[in-house]
Enzyme design. Structure first.
Site: not given
Length: 453
Positions: A39, A67, A170
């Site tokens: 942030d 964003h 993954k």
């Protein structure tokens, strides 16, 4: 026979028998990274650079990032899309290191289309090696957070976007990728069903609408098919082709990195500079400028150690003046003084070539401003940033105190417009970290970024 052209329409010197000159070093990639706990205003810096970029890439994380970019008074919120998507002359790449929740991606596109985003489908490229976040990963993320809360009274403060469970998949080599979705759908369905089954046997309360999710995935597959490319070849051609400005937009931040952050209160990817190489498939030699982004104070969302946190009127003032609420979660951010121990540590890992210091204007009303310069344990300065969270919780902070400038800086557009006391503050930060400050932010829009050199 005419020489072969690659995806950018230029000829590969290797296929024409032309000797490649030793000096052909290729296009360098500029990187924007968060230097704190996220942030910091990375979107703003990316947006400034994206106006001149040919390609903007995301290399890690997922739609846990948020964003905000303001263009001509319109506020766009991006989570998975690279901020460069606003620029009509720019290609936006979602790299292999990113985990993609397809419903989330299209929901984000629809929202931004309503605000005026056009022609994005011609400018978006998705790596075929990126892993897919399924709805059940998100459901599981929420369940695991509740379990942690019940067992230890400690949750991690995840965004519940399924990012952690997908990276788990993954790493345990059971994940499914975009290339699997676009290959034989029957084969994909079989793998998806067995993955869902595996998760349901581990988490009996987990509900998965297998057929419903597969039906949606089949539709998404056709929608994204024209945008999917082999990311490695795409980046290779971009680097070795005609001059191009290539920008990488980091998500999250140094102190949230899975290896270097305040573990376990971190994200599940490498959001430091190494993640750029692995998340896009590019060699380290092609990384050029690395820009670190930091606020003029510090914020943190969720839980975890935060040495300079101000749980008092100062913290509240920073929170309200800075509108410190998470773009992705809507959670109030915790606020505190600028911590140079953290910034030096982030610089050690990332090798910043310059810094963007944002939200200086939030400090305008303070009588005095503190900056953390060292941590102490048992009265002694410690020479490093502690890895262990219990240790970090216990440190005492040594501050340098500055007089406030008590002047509105929001209209400043160049260095000389800033009051001398604000200039002092900036120079101190710069000298202490040993990295030049290239931009100072004094407001929300593009125009409010003062460029120093």
């Amino acid at each position: 026979m005419s020489p072969k052209k690659n995806i950018f329409g230029h000829t590969n010197p290797l296929s024409t028998g032309v000797k490649r000159s030793r000096l052909d070093s290729g296009n360098k990639v500029a990187v924007v990274l968060g230097a704190q706990w996220g942030d910091e205003g990375k979107g703003k810096v990316v947006d400034l650079l994206a106006t001149e970029s040919d390609i903007v890439c995301r290399c890690q994380g997922g739609n846990n990032a948020g964003h905000t970019v303001v263009v001509e008074g319109t506020e766009y919120d991006f989570h998975l899309l690279p901020s460069g998507i606003i620029n009509t002359k720019c290609i936006s790449l979602i790299g292999n290191g990113v985990v993609i929740h397809l419903p989330g991606l299209f929901e984000e596109i629809d929202k931004n289309e309503k605000k005026g985003l056009k022609g994005w489908e011609k400018r978006l490229v998705i790596s075929d090696r990126a892993h897919i976040v399924f709805d059940f990963h998100q459901a599981l993320d929420g369940m695991q957070e509740l379990q942690r809360q019940a067992q230890e009274g400690k949750n991690i403060g995840t965004t519940k976007k399924g990012i952690g469970p997908t990276y788990c998949c993954k790493a345990s080599r059971t994940g499914l990728r975009i290339c699997d979705l676009l290959a034989d759908f029957k084969e994909f369905s079989t793998k998806f069903k067995s993955l869902a089954q595996q998760y349901q046997s581990m988490y009996p309360l987990l509900k998965v609408d297998v057929e419903g999710e597969l039906k949606k995935l089949k539709e998404y597959a056709e929608r994204i098919r024209p945008m999917v490319r082999d990311g490695v070849y795409f980046m290779y051609d971009a680097i070795h082709g005609p001059p191009k400005k290539i920008l990488v937009e980091g998500a999250n931040a140094a102190l949230l990195d899975i290896d270097f952050g305040t573990y376990p209160f971190v994200t599940s990817s490498n959001c430091t500079v190494g993640g750029v190489c692995t998340g896009l498939g590019i060699p380290p030699a092609y990384i050029g400028d690395v820009y670190g982004v930091s606020k003029a104070y510090t914020t943190r969302v969720g839980i975890g150690a935060f040495p300079t946190e101000q749980v008092n009127a100062i913290g509240e003032l920073l929170q309200t003046r800075g509108h410190e609420v998470g773009v992705t979660t809507g959670r109030k951010r915790r606020c505190g003084w600028l911590d140079l121990v953290i910034l030096r540590y982030a610089h050690m890992i990332n090798g910043f070539t310059a810094i963007a210091l944002t939200k200086l204007d939030i400090l305008d009303v303070l009588d005095e401003i503190k900056v953390a310069i060292a941590y102490k344990l048992n009265g002694k300065r410690i020479p490093h940033f502690p890895a262990n969270m219990e240790v970090l919780q216990k440190v005492d902070v040594e501050y340098e105190v500055f007089p406030g400038w008590k002047t509105d800086t929001s209209a400043a557009r160049k260095w000389n417009d800033l009051p001398p006391k604000a200039q002092n503050y900036i120079r101190f930060v710069e000298n202490h970290i040993g990295v030049p400050i290239k931009w100072v932010g004094v407001g929300k829009s593009r125009e409010c970024m003062i460029q120093m050199f």
